[in-house]
Design a protein around this motif. Structure first.
Motif, PDB file in Angstrom:
ATOM      1  N   SER A 105       7.293  11.871   7.778  1.00 36.58           N
ATOM      2  CA  SER A 105       6.798  11.405   8.925  1.00 36.58           C
ATOM      3  C   SER A 105       7.548  10.381   9.729  1.00 36.58           C
ATOM      4  O   SER A 105       7.253   9.962  11.120  1.00 36.58           O
ATOM      5  CB  SER A 105       4.655  10.351   8.808  1.00 36.58           C
ATOM      6  OG  SER A 105       5.150   9.523   8.030  1.00 36.58           O
ATOM      7  N   GLY A 136       4.312   9.495  -2.738  1.00 38.57           N
ATOM      8  CA  GLY A 136       5.148  10.305  -1.848  1.00 38.57           C
ATOM      9  C   GLY A 136       5.979   9.268  -1.673  1.00 38.57           C
ATOM     10  O   GLY A 136       7.013   8.989  -0.509  1.00 38.57           O
ATOM     11  N   GLN A 138       1.830   4.415  -2.944  1.00 38.09           N
ATOM     12  CA  GLN A 138       1.718   6.249  -2.989  1.00 38.09           C
ATOM     13  C   GLN A 138       2.453   6.984  -3.789  1.00 38.09           C
ATOM     14  O   GLN A 138       3.694   6.653  -4.249  1.00 38.09           O
ATOM     15  CB  GLN A 138       1.572   6.219  -1.382  1.00 38.09           C
ATOM     16  CG  GLN A 138       1.492   5.726  -0.997  1.00 38.09           C
ATOM     17  CD  GLN A 138      -0.463   5.632  -1.106  1.00 38.09           C
ATOM     18  OE1 GLN A 138      -1.076   7.111  -1.322  1.00 38.09           O
ATOM     19  NE2 GLN A 138      -1.446   4.800  -1.092  1.00 38.09           N
ATOM     20  N   GLU A 191       1.053  -1.056  -0.098  1.00 37.85           N
ATOM     21  CA  GLU A 191       0.402  -0.302   0.142  1.00 37.85           C
ATOM     22  C   GLU A 191       0.958   1.409  -0.028  1.00 37.85           C
ATOM     23  O   GLU A 191       0.543   2.095  -0.898  1.00 37.85           O
ATOM     24  CB  GLU A 191      -1.040  -0.109   1.337  1.00 37.85           C
ATOM     25  CG  GLU A 191      -2.044  -0.692   1.486  1.00 37.85           C
ATOM     26  CD  GLU A 191      -1.833  -2.260   1.856  1.00 37.85           C
ATOM     27  OE1 GLU A 191      -1.950  -3.530   1.570  1.00 37.85           O
ATOM     28  OE2 GLU A 191      -0.439  -2.499   1.939  1.00 37.85           O
ATOM     29  N   ALA A 192       1.695   1.290   1.125  1.00 40.44           N
ATOM     30  CA  ALA A 192       3.030   2.066   0.791  1.00 40.44           C
ATOM     31  C   ALA A 192       3.645   1.998  -0.578  1.00 40.44           C
ATOM     32  O   ALA A 192       3.534   3.657  -1.131  1.00 40.44           O
ATOM     33  CB  ALA A 192       3.934   2.514   1.668  1.00 40.44           C
ATOM     34  N   ASN A 215       0.678   3.246   7.835  1.00 41.43           N
ATOM     35  CA  ASN A 215      -0.288   3.306   7.370  1.00 41.43           C
ATOM     36  C   ASN A 215      -0.769   4.371   6.725  1.00 41.43           C
ATOM     37  O   ASN A 215       0.124   5.392   7.148  1.00 41.43           O
ATOM     38  CB  ASN A 215      -1.646   2.577   7.873  1.00 41.43           C
ATOM     39  CG  ASN A 215      -1.561   3.259   9.558  1.00 41.43           C
ATOM     40  OD1 ASN A 215      -0.767   3.436   9.076  1.00 41.43           O
ATOM     41  ND2 ASN A 215      -1.681   2.362  10.567  1.00 41.43           N
ATOM     42  N   GLU A 216      -1.574   4.255   6.464  1.00 43.64           N
ATOM     43  CA  GLU A 216      -2.580   5.575   5.976  1.00 43.64           C
ATOM     44  C   GLU A 216      -2.465   6.782   6.927  1.00 43.64           C
ATOM     45  O   GLU A 216      -2.165   7.912   6.924  1.00 43.64           O
ATOM     46  CB  GLU A 216      -4.066   5.359   4.571  1.00 43.64           C
ATOM     47  CG  GLU A 216      -4.514   6.617   4.136  1.00 43.64           C
ATOM     48  CD  GLU A 216      -5.620   6.587   3.872  1.00 43.64           C
ATOM     49  OE1 GLU A 216      -6.853   7.338   3.132  1.00 43.64           O
ATOM     50  OE2 GLU A 216      -6.442   5.139   3.649  1.00 43.64           O
ATOM     51  N   SER A 224       2.834   7.156   9.362  1.00 44.28           N
ATOM     52  CA  SER A 224       1.572   8.029   7.410  1.00 44.28           C
ATOM     53  C   SER A 224       3.075   7.366   6.671  1.00 44.28           C
ATOM     54  O   SER A 224       3.789   7.819   6.120  1.00 44.28           O
ATOM     55  CB  SER A 224       1.510   9.028   7.891  1.00 44.28           C
ATOM     56  OG  SER A 224       0.555   8.754   6.364  1.00 44.28           O
ATOM     57  N   TYR A 225       2.483   6.892   5.340  1.00 42.84           N
ATOM     58  CA  TYR A 225       3.213   7.016   4.330  1.00 42.84           C
ATOM     59  C   TYR A 225       2.357   7.719   3.053  1.00 42.84           C
ATOM     60  O   TYR A 225       2.744   7.941   2.043  1.00 42.84           O
ATOM     61  CB  TYR A 225       2.711   5.318   3.564  1.00 42.84           C
ATOM     62  CG  TYR A 225       1.955   4.880   3.164  1.00 42.84           C
ATOM     63  CD1 TYR A 225       0.639   5.992   2.182  1.00 42.84           C
ATOM     64  CD2 TYR A 225       1.230   3.558   3.597  1.00 42.84           C
ATOM     65  CE1 TYR A 225      -0.580   4.622   2.656  1.00 42.84           C
ATOM     66  CE2 TYR A 225      -0.444   3.096   4.115  1.00 42.84           C
ATOM     67  CZ  TYR A 225      -1.064   4.243   2.617  1.00 42.84           C
ATOM     68  OH  TYR A 225      -2.426   3.715   2.506  1.00 42.84           O
ATOM     69  N   SER A 226       1.223   9.077   3.638  1.00 45.32           N
ATOM     70  CA  SER A 226       0.604   9.809   3.104  1.00 45.32           C
ATOM     71  C   SER A 226       1.242  11.073   3.406  1.00 45.32           C
ATOM     72  O   SER A 226       1.090  12.494   2.894  1.00 45.32           O
ATOM     73  CB  SER A 226      -0.715   9.608   2.728  1.00 45.32           C
ATOM     74  OG  SER A 226      -1.019  10.010   3.962  1.00 45.32           O
ATOM     75  N   GLU A 227       1.627  10.816   4.342  1.00 45.36           N
ATOM     76  CA  GLU A 227       2.938  12.566   4.911  1.00 45.36           C
ATOM     77  C   GLU A 227       3.921  12.431   4.925  1.00 45.36           C
ATOM     78  O   GLU A 227       4.424  11.958   5.348  1.00 45.36           O
ATOM     79  CB  GLU A 227       2.251  12.438   7.005  1.00 45.36           C
ATOM     80  CG  GLU A 227       2.821  14.025   7.401  1.00 45.36           C
ATOM     81  CD  GLU A 227       1.736  14.369   8.925  1.00 45.36           C
ATOM     82  OE1 GLU A 227       2.616  15.297   9.682  1.00 45.36           O
ATOM     83  OE2 GLU A 227       1.376  13.347   8.911  1.00 45.36           O
ATOM     84  N   ASP A 228       4.906  13.443   4.545  1.00 47.73           N
ATOM     85  CA  ASP A 228       5.525  13.944   3.730  1.00 47.73           C
ATOM     86  C   ASP A 228       6.845  13.681   5.659  1.00 47.73           C
ATOM     87  O   ASP A 228       6.023  14.644   6.505  1.00 47.73           O
ATOM     88  CB  ASP A 228       6.061  15.063   2.621  1.00 47.73           C
ATOM     89  CG  ASP A 228       7.035  15.149   2.273  1.00 47.73           C
ATOM     90  OD1 ASP A 228       7.927  13.912   2.130  1.00 47.73           O
ATOM     91  OD2 ASP A 228       7.787  15.679   2.225  1.00 47.73           O
TER      92      ASP A 228
END
Length: 456
Positions: free
Chosen positions: A289, A55, A53, A49-50, A223-224, A283-287
């Protein structure tokens, strides 16, 4: 008065004043963690999942940065969503039994293609050295190999798992040799067996077993949302394994939107109970992290730990510097009576403190008056960044427990600003005459502190 200038920079040969930046502040805060993490072993689990993304490039860059800082990194990647999509594209339905993929011959051919392509893509990204990226000059050796030996899962409840397998053995000596040579060890979900066959394993199992057998210092997953969400909707900063296991049970009753989070949580509980001190979920969506979690005091995600990051303990002589840093601002504001270092050295046995990652974030003292069988609750201080979790009450409860162990009849306190807080804790206002004789002689009538007492 001189202006508040922190440093100068040169523009066209002229010096210009510049105020302290967030960059400088961040460097200073992260320095203790750079020193603490250097030479340690981290197992980073990068789920499929990561990898999907946008990112992912930043995450790979941050993993490379860990290597540049002297951290030994094992990177384990998964491919669950990529495999499922490839199967669907080929007209094959993904099959599972007890949350484990059933890997028949047709599925396995596609799975090997997907896993191999991801390995090449990740290796390529770790090999990048563009001048306008953090990878410039990194020159990282990425090493993959037969470090994991697999064995088949076999048949369970009449279901043949075919090419699905589990970890049989790990070449820890081989992995350590590569890590000691400053390489990043990259592992995928396919592993060979002693019979020369290949098997499909889960990234979670590989990461967990590698972390346990390498005696890794951390295992890290993504995770998200950047952690485990609590009942109030906020990210839970810290979980002990038993609590994490309870939350895992609840997740497994839900639909598969949290399957990756549940898989990591299951792995983290196993790893912690087998000796891995901390497992982090970010988080894999927050740059950034990953870096915020590892190089700031409070982090940004959830960590599953074998012991709490915050420790309530009795103070020792080496804590004096931390206590002084905590109480000096309050002394300057007139909230606490000034204490010299020499006085603190003599009274250090009276102090209890809360420590977080080496920082003293709270302290309080129990001064004894054994002749009157009472004690004084004094020098309560909590770091400004940590005043939202009722740590003052935690310190008070500890001091009350110590006073009861000494069989004191009463605990008293002097304060100029926190009267209502003491009243909320069950204290009552008393007079100077109610103080022990020795304390009564030292009472400062100019300061006019209020006196409160709690019967034990």
């Amino acid at each position: 008065m001189l202006p508040d200038l922190s440093y100068l920079y040169t523009v066209q040969g002229k010096y210009s004043p510049v105020r302290t930046t967030e960059l400088v502040s961040g460097f200073r805060q992260s320095a203790p963690y750079v020193n603490a993490h250097r030479g340690k072993t981290f197992v980073v689990m990068l789920g499929g999942e990561a990898i999907m993304q946008p990112g992912i490039r930043s995450i790979i860059n941050d993993v490379a940065l860990l290597n540049s800082l002297g951290i030994k990194v094992v990177l384990v990647y998964g491919a669950r969503p990529q495999i499922n999509q490839a199967l669907l594209n080929a007209g094959l339905e993904p099959q599972y039994h007890n949350r484990i993929r059933v890997t028949d011959d047709d599925s396995f051919r596609l799975i090997k293609q997907v896993a191999g392509a991801l390995q090449l893509d990740i290796t390529a990204r770790l090999s990048m050295s563009l001048s306008n990226t953090p990878m410039q000059g990194a020159q990282i050796n990425v090493v993959s190999g037969n470090f994991v030996i697999a064995q088949p899962l076999g048949v369970d409840e009449g279901i043949d798992y075919f090419h699905s397998g589990k970890v049989r053995r790990i070449d820890t000596a081989g992995i350590r040799r590569q890590l000691d040579n400053n390489g990043i060890v990259l592992m995928g979900p396919i592993a060979a067996s002693v019979t020369g066959e290949s098997f499909n394993l889960t990234a979670e199992e590989i990461a967990t077993q590698v972390a346990i057998r390498l005696k890794a210092d951390k295992m890290i997953g993504f995770n998200e949302v950047g952690g485990i969400v609590g009942e109030n909707g906020d990210i839970t900063a810290e979980l002990m394994p038993n609590m994490a296991e309870s939350m895992l049970y609840e997740m497994e009753q839900q639909d598969d939107h949290c399957i990756g989070t549940a898989a990591f949580l299951r792995a983290a509980v196993t790893a912690c109970r087998s000796g891995v001190p901390r497992c982090h979920l970010v988080s894999y969506s927050e740059d950034g992290s990953l870096l915020q979690e590892l190089f700031s005091r409070d982090g940004i995600g959830t960590q599953i730990v074998t012991e709490a990051a915050e420790k309530l303990r009795r103070a020792v002589i080496s804590d004096i510097g931390g206590i002084l840093d905590l109480i000096r601002p309050l002394e300057q504001q007139g909230l606490l009576v000034r204490r010299s270092r020499e006085q603190l050295e003599m009274e250090i046995d009276y102090f209890t403190l809360i420590e977080r990652d080496g920082l003293v974030i709270g302290c309080a003292a129990l001064y004894p008056f054994p002749e009157e069988n009472v004690g004084e609750f004094a020098c309560l201080a909590v770091h400004p960044d940590y005043r939202d979790a009722d740590r003052g009450t935690t310190l008070l409860k500890s001091v009350i427990q110590q006073a009861r162990q000494r069989k004191y009849d009463r605990l008293f306190a002097l304060t100029t600003r926190s009267i209502h807080w003491f009243l909320e804790q069950g204290f009552e206002l008393v007079t100077v005459d109610d103080l022990p004789a020795q304390k009564k002689q030292l009472y400062n009538y100019q300061r006019r502190s209020k006196i409160l007492a709690l019967d034990l």
